[in-house]
Write an enzyme that holds these catalytic residues in place. Structure first.
Site, PDB file in Angstrom:
ATOM      1  N   LYS A   1       0.846  -1.199   0.000  1.00 22.86           N
ATOM      2  CA  LYS A   1       0.000   0.000   0.000  1.00 22.86           C
ATOM      3  C   LYS A   1       0.882   1.251   0.000  1.00 22.86           C
ATOM      4  O   LYS A   1       0.668   2.179  -0.764  1.00 22.86           O
ATOM      5  CB  LYS A   1      -0.915  -0.031   1.226  1.00 22.86           C
ATOM      6  CG  LYS A   1      -1.846   1.131   1.341  1.00 22.86           C
ATOM      7  CD  LYS A   1      -2.788   0.947   2.513  1.00 22.86           C
ATOM      8  CE  LYS A   1      -3.578   2.212   2.772  1.00 22.86           C
ATOM      9  NZ  LYS A   1      -4.462   2.077   3.928  1.00 22.86           N
TER      10      LYS A   1
ATOM     11  N   GLU B   1      10.824  -4.622   4.135  1.00 23.49           N
ATOM     12  CA  GLU B   1      10.915  -6.034   3.759  1.00 23.49           C
ATOM     13  C   GLU B   1      10.529  -6.230   2.289  1.00 23.49           C
ATOM     14  O   GLU B   1      11.209  -6.922   1.522  1.00 23.49           O
ATOM     15  CB  GLU B   1       9.975  -6.884   4.621  1.00 23.49           C
ATOM     16  CG  GLU B   1      10.335  -6.939   6.086  1.00 23.49           C
ATOM     17  CD  GLU B   1       9.632  -5.853   6.907  1.00 23.49           C
ATOM     18  OE1 GLU B   1       9.377  -4.743   6.374  1.00 23.49           O
ATOM     19  OE2 GLU B   1       9.348  -6.108   8.090  1.00 23.49           O
TER      20      GLU B   1
ATOM     21  N   GLY C   1      -4.754  -2.277   5.127  1.00 23.65           N
ATOM     22  CA  GLY C   1      -4.026  -3.447   4.625  1.00 23.65           C
ATOM     23  C   GLY C   1      -4.701  -4.765   4.992  1.00 23.65           C
ATOM     24  O   GLY C   1      -4.908  -5.640   4.139  1.00 23.65           O
ATOM     25  N   ARG C   2      -5.068  -4.934   6.259  1.00 23.60           N
ATOM     26  CA  ARG C   2      -5.624  -6.223   6.691  1.00 23.60           C
ATOM     27  C   ARG C   2      -7.070  -6.396   6.276  1.00 23.60           C
ATOM     28  O   ARG C   2      -7.674  -7.424   6.549  1.00 23.60           O
ATOM     29  CB  ARG C   2      -5.452  -6.383   8.204  1.00 23.60           C
ATOM     30  CG  ARG C   2      -6.009  -5.275   9.053  1.00 23.60           C
ATOM     31  CD  ARG C   2      -5.522  -5.378  10.483  1.00 23.60           C
ATOM     32  NE  ARG C   2      -5.957  -4.249  11.309  1.00 23.60           N
ATOM     33  CZ  ARG C   2      -5.319  -3.080  11.407  1.00 23.60           C
ATOM     34  NH1 ARG C   2      -4.216  -2.888  10.702  1.00 23.60           N
ATOM     35  NH2 ARG C   2      -5.765  -2.136  12.194  1.00 23.60           N
TER      36      ARG C   2
ATOM     37  N   GLU D   1      -3.879  -6.939  15.174  1.00 29.18           N
ATOM     38  CA  GLU D   1      -3.452  -5.601  14.760  1.00 29.18           C
ATOM     39  C   GLU D   1      -4.613  -4.611  14.942  1.00 29.18           C
ATOM     40  O   GLU D   1      -4.401  -3.428  15.198  1.00 29.18           O
ATOM     41  CB  GLU D   1      -2.967  -5.604  13.297  1.00 29.18           C
ATOM     42  CG  GLU D   1      -1.893  -4.582  13.022  1.00 29.18           C
ATOM     43  CD  GLU D   1      -1.242  -4.698  11.656  1.00 29.18           C
ATOM     44  OE1 GLU D   1      -1.948  -4.558  10.642  1.00 29.18           O
ATOM     45  OE2 GLU D   1      -0.014  -4.914  11.580  1.00 29.18           O
TER      46      GLU D   1
ATOM     47  N   HIS E   1      -2.706 -33.254  17.906  1.00 35.60           N
ATOM     48  CA  HIS E   1      -1.501 -33.991  18.288  1.00 35.60           C
ATOM     49  C   HIS E   1      -0.399 -33.038  18.729  1.00 35.60           C
ATOM     50  O   HIS E   1       0.769 -33.415  18.763  1.00 35.60           O
ATOM     51  CB  HIS E   1      -1.061 -34.876  17.119  1.00 35.60           C
ATOM     52  CG  HIS E   1      -2.152 -35.815  16.693  1.00 35.60           C
ATOM     53  ND1 HIS E   1      -2.348 -37.051  17.268  1.00 35.60           N
ATOM     54  CD2 HIS E   1      -3.158 -35.654  15.800  1.00 35.60           C
ATOM     55  CE1 HIS E   1      -3.407 -37.630  16.729  1.00 35.60           C
ATOM     56  NE2 HIS E   1      -3.923 -36.795  15.832  1.00 35.60           N
TER      57      HIS E   1
ATOM     58  N   LYS F   1       9.874  -0.312  13.630  1.00 33.94           N
ATOM     59  CA  LYS F   1      10.365  -0.027  12.265  1.00 33.94           C
ATOM     60  C   LYS F   1      11.451   1.043  12.316  1.00 33.94           C
ATOM     61  O   LYS F   1      12.488   0.925  11.657  1.00 33.94           O
ATOM     62  CB  LYS F   1       9.216   0.476  11.388  1.00 33.94           C
ATOM     63  CG  LYS F   1       8.210  -0.574  10.995  1.00 33.94           C
ATOM     64  CD  LYS F   1       7.185   0.052  10.045  1.00 33.94           C
ATOM     65  CE  LYS F   1       6.019  -0.888   9.812  1.00 33.94           C
ATOM     66  NZ  LYS F   1       4.950  -0.288   9.029  1.00 33.94           N
TER      67      LYS F   1
HETATM   68  O1  F6P Z   1       3.661  -3.071   9.734  1.00 34.00           O
HETATM   69  C1  F6P Z   1       2.331  -3.316   9.666  1.00 34.00           C
HETATM   70  C2  F6P Z   1       1.766  -2.980   8.318  1.00 34.00           C
HETATM   71  O2  F6P Z   1       1.631  -1.605   8.188  1.00 34.00           O
HETATM   72  C3  F6P Z   1       0.434  -3.684   8.098  1.00 34.00           C
HETATM   73  O3  F6P Z   1      -0.616  -3.019   8.686  1.00 34.00           O
HETATM   74  C4  F6P Z   1       0.386  -3.788   6.630  1.00 34.00           C
HETATM   75  O4  F6P Z   1      -0.559  -4.717   6.216  1.00 34.00           O
HETATM   76  C5  F6P Z   1       1.820  -4.176   6.322  1.00 34.00           C
HETATM   77  O5  F6P Z   1       2.585  -3.436   7.256  1.00 34.00           O
HETATM   78  C6  F6P Z   1       2.288  -3.939   4.912  1.00 34.00           C
HETATM   79  O6  F6P Z   1       2.205  -2.603   4.550  1.00 34.00           O
HETATM   80  P1  F6P Z   1       2.330  -2.165   3.027  1.00 34.00           P
HETATM   81  O7  F6P Z   1       1.191  -2.771   2.288  1.00 34.00           O
HETATM   82  O8  F6P Z   1       2.291  -0.676   3.031  1.00 34.00           O
HETATM   83  O9  F6P Z   1       3.641  -2.694   2.511  1.00 34.00           O
END
Ligand code: F6P
Length: 512
Positions: free
Chosen positions: A185, A191, A245-246, A331, A362, A472
């Site tokens: 987003k 990452e 995002g979620r 979250e 199990h 972060k």
């Molecule tokens: O670090 C949490 C977060 O902001 C989530 O809420 C989100 O889904 C994820 O990182 C990824 O964010 P982006 O879509 O901006 O890479």
């Protein structure tokens, strides 16, 4: 909320249930298992094996009214800025309306065209690069709908910045026939950008820098950044700042899912979501599946004081569902202050955990049956499988029913304390005919609105996630220290500093 008459009535009612065993509740009402259920569009919710009565449901409904749930639902559905700390709507429900806003419709059309091209045979593998909501939804849903997917297309999901994930996800792939969809987003997530850069170098190595760009698409609310990365504007799909995002599976974030299952199945998922949206909006609380899930969650968390709950799908296809729900719920609900900044004043989000049955039986069911903590369970199952091994399915579902029965009723005491099954352990069962795109969409939406219901009662904002920001920032600073871009930071505590020193001293010298 704790000061209200509705909350206090529930507290008194809960005390009155002290010492009442689920066995007593079932003995006292032979139809309990048929009465404490609700149904919506093929999903049955059996909540009879919880420590509650019909009166509890009534009192919880009054609490929902007191919290203004009906009004809050309308505010969310109307696109009001319910995400108050970021001053924007959380308007994911608009994505699955039969007539969505024109910009959404246009993006779906572009996605369908792109998905058709991906499915036409040019690509052997599609790798979704993203993390959190930009990974878990499409990864979970693609695994869930494997039976509906184009078998020739190898779908993979790359999220972790750990280079081992890149190594494993790309293992055996032909770069010349691999498409990456970078989903972010913000297009600033470290990452995702690290993985996208490594992917780009991997492609460029094989096909040359000139052609590398054509192996990439992006989904983002920050298209300029995606284009700066070298992704053609035609392959950049929009998401909007009013979709969290979620909560974004129904947006272009679902592009890899659409590539896997095709636009028709994707639309069926949207239709399932919309159906539950309307159900949430209109059904009375006692018949309203997401509201009931949320209110029972409140009952278990705040009035019984149970700090965790388990989500146990008896479905291998829903392997990633508990992890998906972890982000959706934790979250959203992991907040200590109300939307107005005042202390929450009561326990909020519980810890969510789980994995598919029967595997979990199990591993951790011992604790569910005999541990000192009570863990409410949400079982999810289907009457018909997406495969032909029907005898397996009977075994699977027999285990789901047996677990819920054993948790609730235990067994007569044999006198051996080690073999004692006390029972009286709560569980809820969600049962549908079959895992399909439609029922998956419904299931996701049930949980989205469950979380919303709980947040409304707690008065928290379920749409922000400020708690992830500090880590972060610190990681960015420490990365600069590890790579030598900046000198040591004298403000670290002695533990962090000595861990960094040890890492820096050894990172190049330890043999592979
Ligand atoms: O670090 C949490 C977060 O902001 C989530 O809420 C989100 O889904 C994820 O990182 C990824 O964010 P982006 O879509 O901006 O890479």
């Amino acid at each position: 909320m704790q000061d209200t008459g509705e909350w206090q009535a529930l507290s008194a009612h809960r005390e009155a249930l002290d010492g009442v065993h689920l066995r007593d509740l079932f003995d006292g009402d032979s139809n309990r298992g048929e009465r404490l259920v609700a149904e919506a569009d093929g999903w049955l919710l059996d909540f009879s094996k919880n420590q509650l009565t019909a009166e509890t449901v009534e009192l919880l409904g009054a609490l929902a009214d007191r919290a203004g749930l009906r009004h809050r639902i309308e505010a969310m559905f109307d696109g009001e800025p319910v995400n108050t700390t970021e001053n924007r709507p959380a308007w994911h429900t608009a994505l699955r309306q039969p007539s969505p806003p024109p910009e959404v419709r246009a993006e779906f059309d572009r996605m369908a065209e792109f998905a058709a091209e991906v499915r036409s045979g040019r690509w052997q593998a599609v790798v979704n690069i993203g993390i959190g909501g930009s990974d878990l939804g499409p990864a979970m849903a693609t695994a869930a709908l494997g039976a509906y997917a184009q078998p020739e297309l190898d779908m993979r999901f790359l999220s972790n910045v750990d280079g081992a994930h890149f190594r494993e996800v790309t293992r055996g792939l032909d770069p010349a026939r691999t498409l990456f969809i970078v989903v972010s987003k913000t297009f600033t997530t470290i990452e995702t950008l690290a993985n996208a850069r490594t992917a780009r170098a991997w492609i460029a190595d094989a096909v040359g820098d000139e052609s590398a760009g054509s192996h990439f698409a992006a989904v983002t609310a920050n298209p300029d950044k995606a284009q700066d990365f070298g992704i053609d504007a035609n392959a950049v799909f929009a998401m909007w700042d009013w979709v969290g995002g979620r909560y974004s599976l129904a947006s272009a974030v679902g592009l890899s899912l659409m590539a896997a299952v095709g636009p028709d199945a994707f639309n069926e998922m949207l239709a399932g979501m919309h159906h539950i949206d309307e159900h949430f909006r209109t059904a009375p609380w006692a018949e309203n599946l997401p509201a009931l899930l949320g209110l029972i969650g409140i009952w278990n968390r705040n009035f019984w004081g149970w700090p965790t709950y388990a989500v146990l799908p008896y479905s291998q296809e829903l392997t990633l569902f508990p992890v998906y729900i972890q982000q959706l719920d934790m979250e959203s609900s992991g907040k200590s202050v109300r939307a107005d900044g005042t202390p929450a004043g009561t326990a909020t989000g519980p810890v969510v955990w789980g994995q598919p049955g029967t595997n979990g039986q199990h591993a951790f069911h011992q604790l569910l049956h005999q541990g000192t903590d009570i863990v409410p369970v949400e079982f999810i199952g289907f009457c018909r499988p997406n495969h032909s091994h029907v005898e397996h399915h009977d075994l699977l579902m027999a285990n789901l029913f047996a677990q819920a029965e054993a948790l609730a009723f235990g067994a007569p005491d044999s006198g051996d304390p080690h073999r004692r099954f006390p029972g009286n352990r709560p569980s809820t069962v969600l049962l549908a005919d079959q895992l399909t795109p439609r029922s998956l969409g419904q299931l996701v939406t049930l949980y989205e609105h469950k979380v919303f219901t709980q947040a409304t009662v707690w008065g928290i904002n379920p749409f922000d996630q400020w708690g992830v920001e500090l880590g972060k920032t610190l990681a960015t600073n420490i990365t600069a220290e590890l790579t030598g871009a900046t000198g040591p930071n004298p403000t670290h505590d002695s533990s962090t500093q000595s861990l960094i020193n040890r890492y820096v001293g050894r990172r190049r010298s330890v043999a592979r």
